[in-house]
Scaffold this active site. Structure first.
Site, short mmCIF file in Angstrom:
data_model
loop_
_atom_site.label_atom_id
_atom_site.label_comp_id
_atom_site.label_asym_id
_atom_site.label_seq_id
_atom_site.Cartn_x
_atom_site.Cartn_y
_atom_site.Cartn_z
N LYS A 39 28.87 15.25 0.64
CA LYS A 39 28.98 13.89 0.28
C LYS A 39 29.77 13.10 0.64
O LYS A 39 30.38 13.34 1.86
CB LYS A 39 29.69 13.09 -1.27
N ARG A 62 36.43 10.47 -16.89
CA ARG A 62 36.47 9.55 -15.83
C ARG A 62 34.58 9.73 -16.04
O ARG A 62 34.31 8.98 -16.33
CB ARG A 62 35.93 10.64 -14.24
N TYR A 111 51.69 -5.11 18.65
CA TYR A 111 51.89 -6.54 17.43
C TYR A 111 53.51 -6.41 16.86
O TYR A 111 53.87 -5.63 16.34
CB TYR A 111 51.05 -6.41 16.41
N MET A 118 44.38 -2.97 15.19
CA MET A 118 42.24 -2.16 14.88
C MET A 118 41.53 -1.17 16.29
O MET A 118 40.72 0.34 15.82
CB MET A 118 41.73 -4.14 15.06
C1 PLP Z 1 33.22 15.48 -4.83
C2 PLP Z 1 33.80 16.44 -6.38
C3 PLP Z 1 33.39 17.98 -5.76
C4 PLP Z 1 34.06 18.60 -5.22
O1 PLP Z 1 35.75 18.30 -5.27
P1 PLP Z 1 36.52 19.33 -4.02
O2 PLP Z 1 37.94 19.35 -4.46
O3 PLP Z 1 36.28 18.78 -2.65
O4 PLP Z 1 36.36 20.88 -4.07
C5 PLP Z 1 33.26 19.02 -7.26
N1 PLP Z 1 32.65 18.21 -7.46
C6 PLP Z 1 33.07 16.94 -8.28
C7 PLP Z 1 31.61 16.54 -9.90
C8 PLP Z 1 33.02 16.04 -7.11
O5 PLP Z 1 32.52 15.31 -7.10
#
Ligand code: PLP
Length: 383
Positions: A46, A144, A275, A323
């Site tokens: 992801k 969550r 800056y 930036m």
């Molecule tokens: C992002 C995520 C993971 C991976 O978590 P890590 O700590 O990066 O291994 C696993 N399960 C869910 C539901 C996630 O959202």
């Protein structure tokens, strides 16, 4: 690699991330070996593969036969399919209204945690003349996303009525599997196992039971189930990801970050830099400018609070990170020239800066460092 393949032939700003896809493949293999016998491994790609480039990483993982790829959003799954990925893809965060038809068409397996979403999936499956698999996501203590674990038994008869949406898996997510106190994770595992039993008693066959993230894989073997989900450790992040014990497996960082000096000047004592003139030289100094800034993910919190690797030495960041540009003090480093390569994350000679080091310096976690490397930074295959 990447959509960048053509444009690397063009002259461009010399700021880039190197992605070690062999290290990624090795990390996958090491994690798979760490798992209990018979547990499959989902590679979580992801958020652009935690900033490493999703299609390139997914392709490298597909090439070694990764069991599953995990994304947060259907959009990310579609991007992988468009990039030619054919392995099973799981969507951790469920999906939004109107996405089910494409989920069915592209063969994505989503998490689901609301009845209305499962209904929509069933309708889409019927329309396509297909049966769609999904995994039920339950909340066992993270608070969550997920159906509260106590509500599953009551819902089960409704789930059994769907003819085109088929429940084939159960998942939950840990809140503190990296903690020294193991008890809360054990409570989550017990709640999960109880729900799995309820569903099996209600006649469901759960092929995929998954609980563990990186930290769970590492420290809680009883959570391995039939599938585990690794993100951070896949990319070689460990120190702020895993519990202090047992000893972490020997994983290698996958990303490094590089740039080159674009401007070099000698300035007298008392010269303000950047800056707000927040830094003023206290000696005659040799000052170099790098074409990278916070828009690239070099966070502004590194202003006068970080260093880079250069000619086997370390040079401090001085003044505000802006930036597009960052200033470093290279006074006393032998032979510095315009065009010299600097390493902002990674190894150079005997020196090393890890994502965990960077995170600790600005009060965050390594996840945020790597996912924060911006789209303006091309990702290049290391080999
Ligand atoms: C992002 C995520 C993971 C991976 O978590 P890590 O700590 O990066 O291994 C696993 N399960 C869910 C539901 C996630 O959202």
């Amino acid at each position: 690699m990447d959509s960048d393949a053509a444009s690397t032939l063009e002259p461009r700003r010399p700021t880039w991330a190197e992605i070690d896809l062999r290290a990624l493949q090795q990390n996958y293999q090491i994690l798979k070996d760490w798992l209990s016998h018979g547990t499959s491994l989902m590679a979580v790609v992801k958020a652009n593969a935690y900033g490493h480039g999703s299609v390139a990483c997914a392709s490298a993982l597909e090439a070694i036969g990764a069991d599953w790829l995990g994304v947060a959003l259907p959009e990310e799954a579609f991007e992988l399919r468009a990039g030619g990925i054919t392995r099973p893809i799981f969507c951790l965060g469920g999906f939004w209204k109107g996405q089910s038809a494409r989920i069915v068409a592209e063969g994505i397996t989503p998490a689901a945690f609301r009845l209305d979403a499962i209904e929509e999936l069933d309708v889409a499956g019927r329309a396509a003349g297909r049966i769609v698999d999904y995994h039920l996501k339950i909340d066992t203590g993270m608070g969550r996303l997920g159906l509260p674990f106590g509500e599953v038994a009551e819902l089960a008869p409704r789930l059994a009525e769907f003819r085109h949406a088929r429940l084939t898996g159960l998942l939950t997510h840990f809140a503190e599997a990296d903690g020294v106190d193991r008890s809360f994770t054990e409570l989550q595992i017990a709640r999960f196992n109880q729900v799995a039993r309820q569903l099996e008693e209600a006649g469901f066959r759960l092929e995929w039971c998954h609980l563990a993230n990186s930290a769970g894989i590492h420290a809680h073997p009883t959570s391995h189930g039939t599938l585990a989900r690794a993100g951070a450790t896949l990319y070689g992040l460990t120190r702020d990801v895993l519990a202090p014990s047992p000893a972490a497996p020997l994983l290698s960082p996958v990303m490094s970050l590089h740039s080159r000096i674009v401007m070099l000047k000698r300035v007298p004592t008392g010269t303000p830099l950047g800056y707000g003139r927040s830094f003023v030289t206290t000696r005659e100094s040799l000052i170099a400018t790098l074409p990278i800034g916070y828009a690239d993910g070099l966070r502004r919190a590194f202003s006068s609070n970080g260093e880079v690797l250069l000619r086997d030495a370390k040079a401090p960041i001085v003044g505000r990170v802006s930036m597009d540009l960052t200033i470093i003090d290279v006074t006393g480093i032998e032979g510095v020239e315009v065009g010299d390569e600097v390493v902002l994350l990674g190894t150079q000679g005997t020196n090393r800066i890890t994502a965990e080091d960077l995170a600790a310096a600005i009060g965050t976690i390594s996840y945020e460092i790597v996912t924060g490397i911006g789209p303006r930074v091309p990702r290049r295959d290391k080999f």
